[in-house]
Design an enzyme around this catalytic site. Structure first.
Site, short mmCIF file in Angstrom:
data_model
loop_
_atom_site.label_atom_id
_atom_site.label_comp_id
_atom_site.label_asym_id
_atom_site.label_seq_id
_atom_site.Cartn_x
_atom_site.Cartn_y
_atom_site.Cartn_z
N ALA A 168 13.21 63.11 -18.33
CA ALA A 168 13.66 62.08 -17.40
C ALA A 168 15.18 62.13 -17.36
CB ALA A 168 13.16 60.72 -17.85
N GLY B 290 10.03 63.88 -20.56
CA GLY B 290 9.24 63.71 -19.34
C GLY B 290 8.80 65.03 -18.73
N GLU C 236 12.59 62.29 -27.33
CA GLU C 236 13.04 60.92 -27.02
C GLU C 236 13.55 60.17 -28.25
OE1 GLU C 236 10.22 62.29 -25.91
OE2 GLU C 236 9.95 61.81 -23.77
C1 HXC Z 1 20.10 64.16 -17.31
C2 HXC Z 1 20.36 66.31 -18.04
C3 HXC Z 1 19.16 66.24 -18.78
C4 HXC Z 1 18.43 65.02 -18.73
C5 HXC Z 1 20.02 68.20 -19.06
N1 HXC Z 1 20.84 67.55 -18.24
N2 HXC Z 1 18.98 67.43 -19.40
N3 HXC Z 1 20.82 65.28 -17.31
N4 HXC Z 1 18.95 64.02 -17.98
N5 HXC Z 1 17.28 64.86 -19.36
C6 HXC Z 1 22.10 68.04 -17.66
C7 HXC Z 1 23.21 68.07 -18.67
O1 HXC Z 1 23.78 66.79 -18.80
C8 HXC Z 1 24.14 69.06 -18.04
O2 HXC Z 1 24.87 68.41 -17.02
C9 HXC Z 1 23.19 70.06 -17.40
O3 HXC Z 1 21.95 69.39 -17.26
C10 HXC Z 1 22.97 71.29 -18.26
O4 HXC Z 1 22.56 70.88 -19.55
P1 HXC Z 1 23.31 71.31 -20.91
O5 HXC Z 1 23.01 70.26 -21.91
O6 HXC Z 1 24.74 71.64 -20.65
O7 HXC Z 1 22.52 72.66 -21.23
P2 HXC Z 1 22.24 73.29 -22.68
O8 HXC Z 1 23.44 73.17 -23.55
O9 HXC Z 1 21.67 74.64 -22.38
O10 HXC Z 1 21.10 72.35 -23.32
C11 HXC Z 1 19.84 72.27 -22.72
C12 HXC Z 1 19.04 71.08 -23.35
C13 HXC Z 1 19.89 69.79 -23.23
C14 HXC Z 1 18.73 71.39 -24.80
C15 HXC Z 1 17.74 70.97 -22.57
O11 HXC Z 1 20.33 69.65 -21.87
C16 HXC Z 1 19.16 68.56 -23.59
O12 HXC Z 1 18.99 68.24 -24.77
N6 HXC Z 1 18.74 67.75 -22.60
C17 HXC Z 1 18.11 66.48 -22.81
C18 HXC Z 1 16.70 66.67 -23.30
C19 HXC Z 1 16.03 65.34 -23.56
O13 HXC Z 1 16.44 64.54 -24.43
N7 HXC Z 1 14.96 65.02 -22.78
C20 HXC Z 1 14.24 63.80 -22.92
C21 HXC Z 1 14.81 62.77 -22.01
S1 HXC Z 1 14.06 61.21 -22.23
P3 HXC Z 1 26.44 68.61 -16.83
O14 HXC Z 1 26.75 67.67 -15.70
O15 HXC Z 1 27.07 68.25 -18.13
O16 HXC Z 1 26.58 70.06 -16.48
C22 HXC Z 1 12.63 61.31 -21.41
C23 HXC Z 1 11.82 60.06 -21.38
C24 HXC Z 1 10.51 60.31 -20.71
O17 HXC Z 1 12.27 62.29 -20.84
C25 HXC Z 1 10.06 59.11 -20.03
C26 HXC Z 1 8.76 59.30 -19.33
C27 HXC Z 1 8.70 60.28 -18.21
#
Ligand code: HXC
Length: 260
Positions: free
Chosen positions: A66, A109, A132
């Site tokens: 998400a 998500g 999460e």
């Molecule tokens: C918003 C996101 C994002 C996310 C990545 N980006 N994941 N933006 N929400 N979930 C954005 C980053 O901010 C970044 O933007 C760009 O995408 C590239 O990501 P990087 O982090 O620079 O890439 P990398 O270093 O290769 O790392 C990849 C990654 C990391 C390991 C996947 O992005 C990450 O940890 N993302 C979050 C994963 C996460 O926690 N997901 C769960 C979310 S909570 P900029 O602008 O800086 O270039 C959830 C709740 C579910 O899903 C609810 C029910 C559906």
């Protein structure tokens, strides 16, 4: 139809393809993206020319979860009153089979979105996880429930409470995905489209019945599920495709489905 955050196409006869297309944010699932996704899924479900749907992302990310930036300032009253995430499960109400073709990150998500699909094929690069816990919340799109059904309590607890990722290989060993396809760009999507074509070549009415019956295994007791399966099986004797399918076998020819 033109969308901003997804692409839709018809890569093969009877197959609808939805590609998540927010590459700069690793396909983070924002509300506008999900609104478009729901719209596209519904359009394919309503389209008689589509008999199986493939959902994919990019090589680097199926979806990294998400959209955290969209969520971070939300308040309880807002998410509760607005039923935040409730509409995200529309996918599970679709009649037609949905195949997820997963490359790269399927986190939070994104993992849950894949789990809502009927079949998951994974590229060797796929990385699944429910991270999460590391941002102070828990899965909210079915992760705790669907993973527990798929892989059991101990593994689900470990994943949900530590937030550690799991590999395509682990996903296959545990039965989260049906298989890991060969290496290479686009391979998983190609395989998913081929799989969708095979399903699309069957009677749509039997496919819909099969999907409903398998899903009953996750909702009913065994006895109820068996009764449900038998009743649906019986009901198929009212279809033209049952007559055609069995006649074609007896006459040693290929069936021609009318999907009715
Ligand atoms: C918003 C996101 C994002 C996310 C990545 N980006 N994941 N933006 N929400 N979930 C954005 C980053 O901010 C970044 O933007 C760009 O995408 C590239 O990501 P990087 O982090 O620079 O890439 P990398 O270093 O290769 O790392 C990849 C990654 C990391 C390991 C996947 O992005 C990450 O940890 N993302 C979050 C994963 C996460 O926690 N997901 C769960 C979310 S909570 P900029 O602008 O800086 O270039 C959830 C709740 C579910 O899903 C609810 C029910 C559906």
């Amino acid at each position: 139809k033109q969308y901003e955050f997804i692409l839709t196409s018809r890569p093969a006869d009877g197959v609808g393809l939805i590609t998540l297309n927010r590459p700069k944010a690793l396909n983070a699932l924002s509300t506008p993206l999900f609104t478009e996704l729901n719209d596209a899924v519904k359009a394919f479900d309503d389209d008689d020319g589509v008999r199986a749907v493939v959902l994919t992302g990019s090589e680097r990310a199926f979806a990294a979860g998400a959209d955290i930036k969209e969520m971070k300032d939300k308040q309880f009253a807002e998410v509760f009153k607005g039923k935040f995430l409730e509409s995200w499960s529309l996918l599970t109400t679709v009649r037609k089979p949905i195949i997820a073709a997963v490359s790269g990150y399927a986190l939070g998500g994104g993992c849950e979105l894949a789990l809502m699909c009927d079949i998951i094929l994974a590229s060797p690069t796929a990385v699944f996880g429910q991270p999460e816990i590391s941002i102070g919340v828990i899965p909210g799109g079915g992760g705790t429930q669907r993973l527990a059904h798929a892989i059991g309590k101990s593994r689900t607890m470990e994943l949900v409470l530590t937030g550690r990722n799991f590999s395509a290989q682990e996903a296959a060993e545990w039965g989260v995905v049906s298989r890991v396809v060969g290496e290479g760009e686009g391979v998983v999507l190609k395989e998913a489209i081929e799989l969708a074509q095979v399903i699309a070549s069957k009677s749509a009415i039997a496919v819909q019945a099969g999907k409903e019956a398998v899903n009953a295994a996750y909702e009913h007791t065994l006895n109820e599920g068996l009764r449900y399966e038998r009743r649906v099986f019986h009901s198929l004797f009212a279809t033209k495709d049952q007559k055609e399918g069995m006649a074609a076998f007896a006459e040693k020819r290929k069936p021609t489905w009318s999907h009715s």
